[in-house]
Every structure is written in structure tokens, then in C-alpha cells.
Design a protein around this motif. Structure first.
Motif, mmCIF file in Angstrom:
data_model
loop_
_atom_site.group_PDB
_atom_site.id
_atom_site.type_symbol
_atom_site.label_atom_id
_atom_site.label_comp_id
_atom_site.label_asym_id
_atom_site.label_seq_id
_atom_site.Cartn_x
_atom_site.Cartn_y
_atom_site.Cartn_z
ATOM 1 N N LEU A 1 40.447 34.421 32.933
ATOM 2 C CA LEU A 1 40.779 33.613 34.120
ATOM 3 C C LEU A 1 39.533 32.587 34.492
ATOM 4 C CD1 LEU A 1 42.494 32.760 36.244
ATOM 5 C CD2 LEU A 1 41.949 34.738 37.375
ATOM 6 N N GLU A 2 38.302 33.156 34.470
ATOM 7 C CA GLU A 2 36.899 32.404 34.999
ATOM 8 C C GLU A 2 36.944 31.199 34.181
ATOM 9 O OE1 GLU A 2 35.420 32.794 37.701
ATOM 10 O OE2 GLU A 2 36.003 34.898 38.454
ATOM 11 N N ALA B 1 48.904 37.186 32.262
ATOM 12 C CA ALA B 1 47.639 37.736 32.546
ATOM 13 C C ALA B 1 47.556 39.269 32.454
ATOM 14 C CB ALA B 1 47.314 37.190 33.849
ATOM 15 N N VAL C 1 41.296 33.314 42.197
ATOM 16 C CA VAL C 1 41.262 31.701 42.470
ATOM 17 C C VAL C 1 40.610 31.049 43.843
ATOM 18 C CG1 VAL C 1 42.592 29.551 42.646
ATOM 19 C CG2 VAL C 1 43.222 31.241 40.985
ATOM 20 N N LEU D 1 49.224 29.436 36.270
ATOM 21 C CA LEU D 1 48.957 30.599 36.111
ATOM 22 C C LEU D 1 50.158 31.538 35.983
ATOM 23 C CD1 LEU D 1 45.653 30.659 37.840
ATOM 24 C CD2 LEU D 1 45.838 30.354 35.628
ATOM 25 N N LEU E 1 45.665 37.498 41.193
ATOM 26 C CA LEU E 1 45.317 36.125 40.598
ATOM 27 C C LEU E 1 44.973 34.892 41.865
ATOM 28 C CD1 LEU E 1 47.904 35.549 37.733
ATOM 29 C CD2 LEU E 1 45.559 35.782 37.524
ATOM 30 N N ASP F 1 42.036 39.939 34.468
ATOM 31 C CA ASP F 1 42.150 38.870 33.450
ATOM 32 C C ASP F 1 40.622 38.271 32.982
ATOM 33 O OD1 ASP F 1 42.587 37.011 31.409
ATOM 34 O OD2 ASP F 1 43.991 36.144 32.382
#
Length: 351
Positions: A154-155, A350, A244, A345, A240, A151
Motif C-alpha cells: 500500500l505504501e 488487500a 491513507v 483501493l 485502509l 498490506d
């Protein structure tokens, strides 16, 4: 001349009988991966060691082992492929007291926990007429971690949330760090009273807590979901979670990890991992993610309730397949406890 022939035949039969019965007695084997935790498509190796512990040669030895479907050998010299299944198969012989070592480079193309199948060790007799086989009792396994999440947004989402975490750590007092003591005013909770200081005759004294020394979060991974594509959604959840935790490591933010996913090949929940930071801590997370199956050992609501029961004001990052916990009372309590410092999330968003 006849006596010589009879003697030679008798000697050959005696050696045949002796080697047939004891062809493997002096053979010591070992095998295993060079790395027990690897990334998808990372090249590692399986090593096989054979040692002859006696003073006589072992004239024939064979090793056989079926490889997991996800494993792809990078060298075909030691590989046979009967009926489409790849199998290690090698033959050799050993001089007295000799040790031989063989290496098979390979890679795995998908996440998972892979116990290696039993290693078969076979030895032959003096004349090569019979073969004796035993199964090695050694157990070895390889864990393949999930890939990084794909994704691209996401960052950015994590960066905004973790910036809030860094600011909020000064808002809440940390009940672990005691900065001093002061007189009790009647407005403090009973748990803040220091009975040790009060017993010194200074009156009722309460603790003064310092602010949190560093930001910290809890990473919660929920495997309790629904839908035909739940297995795919959970694979995204595990990716994910890896991204993370890698981001938390890079930013120096301490974190713990809790999941309700059931471990592959067992009926036990993936173990929790306490607060930490650093390479060993991150590898512990990857190990648990690699061993996670596609079933939950207890409901997602309970996962949130357990986190809320800690009464910690730290931020929470919840990773879940879909919207199944959006209306959860436990999630509402977590938001209230942390001042809405909760990031959710969802794998389906995603994908």
C-alpha cells in the motif's frame, strides 16, 4: 438499665429508618474514560469518583457496571465475572465531606463505538439490613479506532499516486486564488468575469487565477457492497482509510474525508469532514472510522456523483470493498474531471 437498652434500640431504629430513606441523597458520583478515542490494545482507564456531600458518614456504598465484551481489564481487583460477563463491582464507605476515586485500567481489542452501560449506585442502611439502589443518569462512551492496514504494497502505491498529485497541482488553476485581472477576450466562461472590476469603467474584465497553492485530495470511503464477507471487507476498508489519511498527514497533503457508512447504534450517515491537516483533523477521521458500521446510508454511485458535482480537479482516493463501482458512470466522470487522477483501493485485493 432497661431504659438505657430501650433508648439504644429506639436510637438504632431511628438511625436505621433515616439512613434507609436517605442513604444516597448526599452521594455524588462521576465516571468516564481517561480517553474517549483509543487505538486497539491501547491501555486506558475508567475512573470512578464518589463524594459525600453531607456532614454524616456514609457507611456503605457499592458501584456496579457491566463492561463491553471487547473491554479487557488489566487489574482484576475491582472485577467480578458472573456468568462469563465481566462486571465492575466495588464497595466502600465515606467519611463526612470525603471524596474517593477509583481507577480501572483496561484495553479494547477491536474497533467500534462503545457506550458504557448504566452505573448502579447502591447505599446501605445503618444496620446493614436493607439496600437502596439508583441508576446514574451520566452517559459516557469510548470510540476504538481501526488498526493500520497490513498490506505491505500500500505504501508504494500511495507514494506513486501522491507524487502525481504533487505534479498535477500546477496543471489546473485554482478558482479560489485570484492573482489579478485582464481584459475579456470572449473565450472565457461567464463565471470568470469580475463584475466588480468591470463596473469601474475599464471594460469587461476577467479574473486571473493562481495555481493551487498546495496539493490536496479527497478520500472517499464506500460502504455499499455485496458478499457474504462484507463485514470483513469493510473492516479492511476502515484500516485502509486510516493508513491513507496517516500517510497524507505525514506528507503534508491536505485532504477531506467523505463516507456513506452508517454510524453504529444510529440511523445516520457518518458525517463528512472538510479540508484539513493536523492531529485534530486526523483524530476526527479516526473518530468517524471507529463509529462506522457495516451498512451504507446511501448508494456508492451517489457518493461518487456528489464528489464529481464539486467540479474540483483535485485527486480522489476511493476505498471500496470490491469491484462494485468499476463500471460506475460517476467514476468515469471523476476520471475525466481529474485527468484520470483517481486511485481505487479495493479491500478484497488487500486482504
Amino acid at each position: 438499665m432497661l431504659l438505657i437498652v430501650v433508648f439504644a434500640v429506639a436510637l438504632a431504629l431511628a438511625l436505621e429508618r433515616l439512613t434507609a430513606q436517605r442513604s444516597l441523597d448526599a452521594v455524588r458520583e462521576d465516571f468516564g474514560p481517561t480517553e474517549s478515542l483509543v487505538d486497539p490494545d491501547e491501555v486506558f482507564a475508567l475512573t470512578y469518583t464518589l463524594r459525600n456531600a453531607r456532614r454524616r458518614p456514609v457507611l456503605f456504598l457499592r458501584l456496579r457496571q457491566d463492561l463491553p465484551e471487547a473491554f479487557h481489564p488489566r487489574d482484576s481487583a475491582l472485577i467480578r465475572a458472573p456468568l462469563g460477563d465481566e462486571r465492575l463491582e466495588l464497595t466502600t464507605w465515606l467519611r463526612p465531606r470525603q471524596e474517593a476515586r477509583f481507577t480501572l485500567p483496561l484495553s479494547a481489542d477491536r474497533r467500534g463505538y462503545y457506550p458504557l452501560s448504566a452505573l448502579e449506585v447502591s447505599g446501605g442502611d445503618f444496620l446493614g439490613l436493607r439496600e437502596r439502589t439508583r441508576v446514574s443518569p451520566l452517559f459516557r462512551a469510548v470510540t476504538v479506532a481501526p488498526r493500520e492496514a497490513e498490506d505491505p504494497g500500500l505504501e508504494e502505491v500511495l507514494g506513486g499516486f501522491l507524487g502525481e498529485v504533487s505534479v498535477r497541482r500546477f496543471i489546473h488553476e485554482d478558482p479560489v486564488l485570484t492573482a489579478g485581472f485582464r481584459e475579456y477576450t470572449g473565450r472565457e466562461p461567464m463565471r470568470a468575469i469580475s463584475w466588480t472590476q468591470s463596473a469601474r469603467g475599464l471594460g469587461m474584465m476577467v479574473k486571473i487565477y493562481d495555481h493551487t497553492a498546495q496539493p490536496s485530495v479527497s478520500v472517499l470511503l464506500n460502504a455499499d457492497g455485496q458478499g457474504e464477507d462484507l463485514a470483513r471487507d469493510l473492516e479492511i476498508c476502515y484500516s485502509l482509510a486510516r493508513t491513507v489519511c496517516r500517510t497524507l498527514e505525514e506528507r503534508g497533503i491536505q485532504y477531506d474525508f467523505v463516507s456513506n457508512a452508517m454510524e453504529l447504534n444510529t440511523f445516520f450517515a457518518v458525517a463528512e469532514l472538510g479540508d484539513g491537516l493536523g492531529q485534530r483533523h486526523f483524530e476526527g477521521v479516526l473518530e468517524r472510522l471507529g463509529r462506522s458500521g457495516c451498512q451504507a446510508s446511501y448508494p456508492g454511485e451517489r457518493l461518487l456523483e456528489r464528489s464529481a458535482a464539486t467540479r474540483s480537479h483535485r485527486g480522489r482516493i476511493l476505498i471500496t470493498p470490491g469491484p462494485e463501482l468499476d463500471d460506475s458512470p460517476a467514476l468515469a466522470r471523476l476520471r475525466e474531471l481529474t485527468g484520470d487522477n483517481v486511485l481505487v483501493l479495493r479491500a478484497r485485493e488487500a486482504a
